[in-house]
Design an enzyme around this catalytic site. Structure first.
Site, PDB file in Angstrom:
ATOM      1  N   CYS A  90      44.629  37.043  49.278  1.00  0.00           N
ATOM      2  CA  CYS A  90      43.253  36.996  48.780  1.00  0.00           C
ATOM      3  C   CYS A  90      42.644  35.614  49.020  1.00  0.00           C
ATOM      4  O   CYS A  90      42.374  35.268  50.172  1.00  0.00           O
ATOM      5  CB  CYS A  90      43.195  37.433  47.316  1.00  0.00           C
ATOM      6  SG  CYS A  90      41.544  37.997  46.822  1.00  0.00           S
ATOM      7  N   HIS A 174      45.848  42.790  47.234  1.00  0.00           N
ATOM      8  CA  HIS A 174      46.903  42.367  46.304  1.00  0.00           C
ATOM      9  C   HIS A 174      48.022  43.404  46.245  1.00  0.00           C
ATOM     10  O   HIS A 174      48.180  44.106  45.242  1.00  0.00           O
ATOM     11  CB  HIS A 174      46.317  42.156  44.907  1.00  0.00           C
ATOM     12  CG  HIS A 174      45.410  40.991  44.799  1.00  0.00           C
ATOM     13  ND1 HIS A 174      45.863  39.700  44.621  1.00  0.00           N
ATOM     14  CD2 HIS A 174      44.053  40.914  44.852  1.00  0.00           C
ATOM     15  CE1 HIS A 174      44.831  38.871  44.551  1.00  0.00           C
ATOM     16  NE2 HIS A 174      43.721  39.582  44.698  1.00  0.00           N
ATOM     17  N   GLU A 176      50.961  42.692  45.861  1.00  0.00           N
ATOM     18  CA  GLU A 176      51.963  42.151  44.934  1.00  0.00           C
ATOM     19  C   GLU A 176      51.744  42.636  43.502  1.00  0.00           C
ATOM     20  O   GLU A 176      52.630  42.516  42.648  1.00  0.00           O
ATOM     21  CB  GLU A 176      51.959  40.617  44.961  1.00  0.00           C
ATOM     22  CG  GLU A 176      50.875  39.941  44.136  1.00  0.00           C
ATOM     23  CD  GLU A 176      49.481  39.955  44.752  1.00  0.00           C
ATOM     24  OE1 GLU A 176      48.567  39.322  44.187  1.00  0.00           O
ATOM     25  OE2 GLU A 176      49.305  40.586  45.814  1.00  0.00           O
TER      26      GLU A 176
END
Length: 232
Positions: A90, A174, A176
């Site tokens: 990001c 994202h 993660e």
């Protein structure tokens, strides 16, 4: 020989989250620095075997408000010139683009929520995310730097992921996030972003519970493949 990884955290609630597992499994011992730490400006960003830069609500262009951005960009550019393994997520991806000389700027609209990507190279690490809804939470975008390969797009933001060679990977989204309890801070801190895209805190929490585990699993496979393909 121990491999060292350094996480740059731009805000406390945007950490490495689900990516920690595959990075440590690949043999990296991870350390972390916050941009607000007194010694941040003196760290040699070229030294770690792996650099991971996470997200943040600021814009790369807000250098007057955040003096550390220009400092980080200068040191990051030297690392990228040396083709040292670097992952940006990001805001971290936007920093990679800027350090490569590309423009970073506000996008056409907020992109917030879980949605699948259009994968442009199924053999790349991004192929692990095919048909998997992953979390998006951003309002900025970037021009594609020269000499990179675009790996993924979305309808609203055509530049979602790129790489340069085997060692530099930038991810606008994202993958993660999906199991990390810090997600609750995202929902509480930015309810206006949810309202702007026609969602709500409760709807986002429900999507996170339903789609988050699968997103993290795919994200871990992506990072593991990328690390396995790093150039020596």
């Amino acid at each position: 020989m121990t491999k060292k990884g350094l996480i740059i955290r731009h805000v406390p609630h945007e950490g490495i989250a689900g990516f920690r597992e595959p990075i440590e499994a690949a043999g990296y011992v991870l350390d972390r620095v916050d941009v607000g730490d007194p010694g941040f400006g003196r760290i040699d960003l070229g030294e770690p075997d792996l650099l991971i830069m996470m997200g943040g609500p600021m814009g790369v262009y807000e250098q007057a408000e955040h003096g550390w951005i220009a400092c980080q960009l200068r040191r990051l550019a030297h690392r990228l010139e040396a083709e040292r393994p670097t992952l940006g997520v990001c805001f971290g991806a936007q920093m990679i683009a800027a350090a490569m000389g590309a423009r970073v700027y506000p996008g056409p609209a907020k992109e917030v929520g879980f949605d699948a990507l259009t994968i442009l190279d199924a053999e790349s690490p991004l192929g692990q995310l095919a048909d998997v809804p992953v979390l998006h939470w951003h309002g900025d975008t970037f021009d594609l730097p020269e000499g990179v390969e675009l790996l993924a797009s979305s309808a609203a933001y055509p530049h979602q992921a790129f790489r340069r060679g085997a060692n530099i990977l930038a991810l606008q989204f994202h993958a993660e996030m999906g199991l990390d309890p810090r997600f609750e801070q995202w929902v509480e801190q930015w309810p206006e972003a949810l309202a702007e895209v026609g969602s709500s805190p409760d709807a986002m929490r429900a999507d996170h519970a339903r789609l988050g585990p699968g997103a993290v699993d795919a994200g871990r496979r992506m990072v593991a493949q990328w690390l396995g393909e790093l150039a020596g």
